[in-house]
Write an enzyme that holds these catalytic residues in place. Structure first.
Site, short mmCIF file in Angstrom:
data_model
loop_
_atom_site.label_atom_id
_atom_site.label_comp_id
_atom_site.label_asym_id
_atom_site.label_seq_id
_atom_site.Cartn_x
_atom_site.Cartn_y
_atom_site.Cartn_z
CE LYS A 129 0.69 1.97 3.35
NZ LYS A 129 1.98 2.52 3.91
CE1 TYR A 213 -1.39 0.10 7.74
CE2 TYR A 213 -0.27 2.16 7.20
CZ TYR A 213 -0.28 0.77 7.27
OH TYR A 213 0.81 0.06 6.84
P1 NDP Z 1 12.47 1.94 2.21
O1 NDP Z 1 12.95 3.26 1.81
O2 NDP Z 1 12.93 1.38 3.50
O3 NDP Z 1 12.80 0.87 1.08
C1 NDP Z 1 12.48 1.06 -0.27
C2 NDP Z 1 13.47 0.27 -1.11
O4 NDP Z 1 13.09 0.41 -2.48
C3 NDP Z 1 14.90 0.76 -1.04
O5 NDP Z 1 15.61 0.25 0.05
C4 NDP Z 1 15.46 0.28 -2.36
O6 NDP Z 1 15.80 -1.08 -2.24
C5 NDP Z 1 14.25 0.34 -3.29
N1 NDP Z 1 14.30 1.50 -4.20
C6 NDP Z 1 14.38 1.43 -5.55
N2 NDP Z 1 14.41 2.63 -6.10
C7 NDP Z 1 14.38 3.52 -5.08
C8 NDP Z 1 14.42 4.95 -5.02
N3 NDP Z 1 14.46 5.70 -6.13
N4 NDP Z 1 14.39 5.54 -3.81
C9 NDP Z 1 14.33 4.81 -2.69
N5 NDP Z 1 14.30 3.45 -2.68
C10 NDP Z 1 14.32 2.81 -3.87
O7 NDP Z 1 10.87 2.01 2.17
P2 NDP Z 1 9.84 1.10 2.95
O8 NDP Z 1 10.31 -0.29 2.99
O9 NDP Z 1 9.48 1.74 4.22
O10 NDP Z 1 8.53 1.23 2.00
C11 NDP Z 1 8.43 0.52 0.77
C12 NDP Z 1 6.93 0.31 0.44
O11 NDP Z 1 6.33 -0.45 1.49
C13 NDP Z 1 6.12 1.61 0.37
O12 NDP Z 1 5.16 1.50 -0.63
C14 NDP Z 1 5.45 1.70 1.73
O13 NDP Z 1 4.22 2.39 1.69
C15 NDP Z 1 5.21 0.23 2.04
N6 NDP Z 1 5.20 -0.04 3.47
C16 NDP Z 1 4.17 -0.80 3.98
C17 NDP Z 1 4.11 -1.08 5.32
C18 NDP Z 1 3.00 -1.92 5.85
O14 NDP Z 1 2.91 -2.06 7.06
N7 NDP Z 1 2.16 -2.49 5.01
C19 NDP Z 1 5.11 -0.58 6.25
C20 NDP Z 1 6.19 0.16 5.63
C21 NDP Z 1 6.20 0.41 4.28
P3 NDP Z 1 17.08 -1.71 -2.97
O15 NDP Z 1 18.26 -1.00 -2.39
O16 NDP Z 1 16.99 -3.13 -2.61
O17 NDP Z 1 16.91 -1.45 -4.44
#
Ligand code: NDP
Length: 363
Positions: A129, A213
């Site tokens: 989401k 949420y």
């Molecule tokens: P993070 O910033 O921690 O991780 C995102 C990852 O995406 C990065 O580590 C990277 O991984 C990859 N990525 C690729 N391109 C980009 C870019 N241009 N900028 C930043 N990151 C990039 O985010 P979250 O894990 O917190 O969130 C990711 C998704 O999960 C979102 O949509 C968020 O809404 C959702 N989410 C849902 C939750 C829930 O409880 N359902 C809780 C937290 C988040 P890599 O280095 O491996 O390429």
């Protein structure tokens, strides 16, 4: 991927999907459903640890733009190099029969592209989401998965969390009388310098990320779709965090049965609760949608009591195994693409109401 490439992917949907449709991915019997995680950020790290609790799902592949993470998580979870991909080699997942599902855990603006590419590769999709950054993107994703004959589920984990399930059940049964009002508040104090604060990657501010949420909760607690929304935004544009996205947005919605809901979404204050108020009392969850530690209070007959729910399967494992079951039994996910689209349409209406300073009718 650049925007031009991205458009090509979406435009090329028809051809790719035709290929995928011929490349049948029958629900495998006798083994767990294999997930590939795309984007190894903080939430993905949590999800990866939850496969240990799953009965029907396993982690089989990783996709990342950071080679160090591929190595570190690959070694930690026993993922061989043949099952580690970059964004450039992502489409080769088509040739990997161990992968049944692609779980998209990327910044919001990348959800549509990777969902479409996963469907083109013949894989089912779990997408985080908010489903995407516009209702139009959500429709493209739904259509891509439909054409490819693959499941699409959105990561609305609270629907698999026991306290939320009980709250839905009690509200439906009118345990505190027919529901009249629901308040739902979600927010946290956002740290600076992250993609969430960059509209190009997030699509919006607190509403897209955490206010969703509140929005999703009032929909699952009422079991209805709102007919009217009005919203007020309050953002300090001098705060460098909020140059391109909103901080606080409050929204009221009216539902067909007459239920009214009041919600807060914030990037500068800490909330995580909802209260369902009926004619005879109320049901409150606080925290309501956290990863763990939910608490529930019920007020009825003039007394307030805490209600405890036996710990069942965790919400994350519940969510992962639910999609696995849907694939095996060819059934519809509880929270499919239509659910993500419904929220996104409302998010667009909420933003519009705040921008135009008027109520928006949704009928
Ligand atoms: P993070 O910033 O921690 O991780 C995102 C990852 O995406 C990065 O580590 C990277 O991984 C990859 N990525 C690729 N391109 C980009 C870019 N241009 N900028 C930043 N990151 C990039 O985010 P979250 O894990 O917190 O969130 C990711 C998704 O999960 C979102 O949509 C968020 O809404 C959702 N989410 C849902 C939750 C829930 O409880 N359902 C809780 C937290 C988040 P890599 O280095 O491996 O390429």
């Amino acid at each position: 991927m650049r925007n031009a490439d991205r458009r090509t992917v979406i435009a090329g949907l028809g051809a790719g999907l035709a290929l995928a449709a011929g490349n049948a991915c029958a629900a495998p019997r006798g083994r767990k459903i294999g997930y590939a995680i795309v984007g190894l950020g903080s939430y993905a790290e949590l999800i990866m640890s939850k496969f240990a609790e799953c009965e029907q799902s396993r982690l089989v592949a990783l996709v990342s733009g950071t080679p160090d993470k591929l190595k570190r998580f690959g070694e930690k979870y026993g993922i061989p190099e043949s099952h580690r991909y970059s964004y450039q080699t992502f489409d080769r997942i088509r040739d990997n029969p161990d992968i049944d599902v692609v779980y998209v855990i990327l910044p919001n603006s990348m959800h549509a592209e990777y969902t479409v590419r996963a469907a083109q590769a013949g894989k089912h999709v779990m997408c985080e989401k908010p489903m995407a950054v516009s209702a139009a993107e959500c429709r493209t994703m739904i259509e891509a998965c439909r054409k490819a004959g693959r499941k699409l589920m959105i990561g609305y984990r609270s629907r698999f969390e026991p306290y939320n399930r009980l709250a839905i059940d009690l509200a439906k049964k009118g345990f505190v009388g027919p529901t009249q009002i629901i308040t739902a508040d979600h927010g946290f104090n956002a740290r600076p310098n992250q993609w969430r604060l960059d509209r190009a990657l997030s699509g919006g501010g607190s509403l897209m990320d955490i206010g969703i949420y509140s929005l999703n909760a009032v929909r699952y607690l009422t079991g209805e779709e709102p007919v009217e929304v009005s919203a007020v935004e309050s953002t300090d544009r001098n705060d460098p965090r909020f140059r391109t996205v909103e901080d606080r947005i409050s929204f009221l919605m009216r539902f067909p049965s007459g239920i009214e809901t009041t919600c807060v979404s914030s990037y500068s204050s800490n909330h995580n609760m909802y209260r369902v108020t009926g004619t005879e009392g109320w049901i409150q969850l606080e925290p309501a949608t956290s990863y763990e530690g939910q608490k529930m209070w019920i007020r009825r007959d003039g007394r307030t009591e805490e209600r405890q729910v036996p710990a069942g399967k965790g919400q994350h494992a519940g969510q992962l195994d639910h999609l696995a079951e849907c694939i095996r039994n060819d059934t519809k996910p509880l929270v499919g693409g239509e659910e993500g689209l419904a929220d996104m349409r409302l998010i667009e209406a909420i933003y519009r109401s705040a921008r135009e300073g008027r109520r928006i009718s949704l009928t």
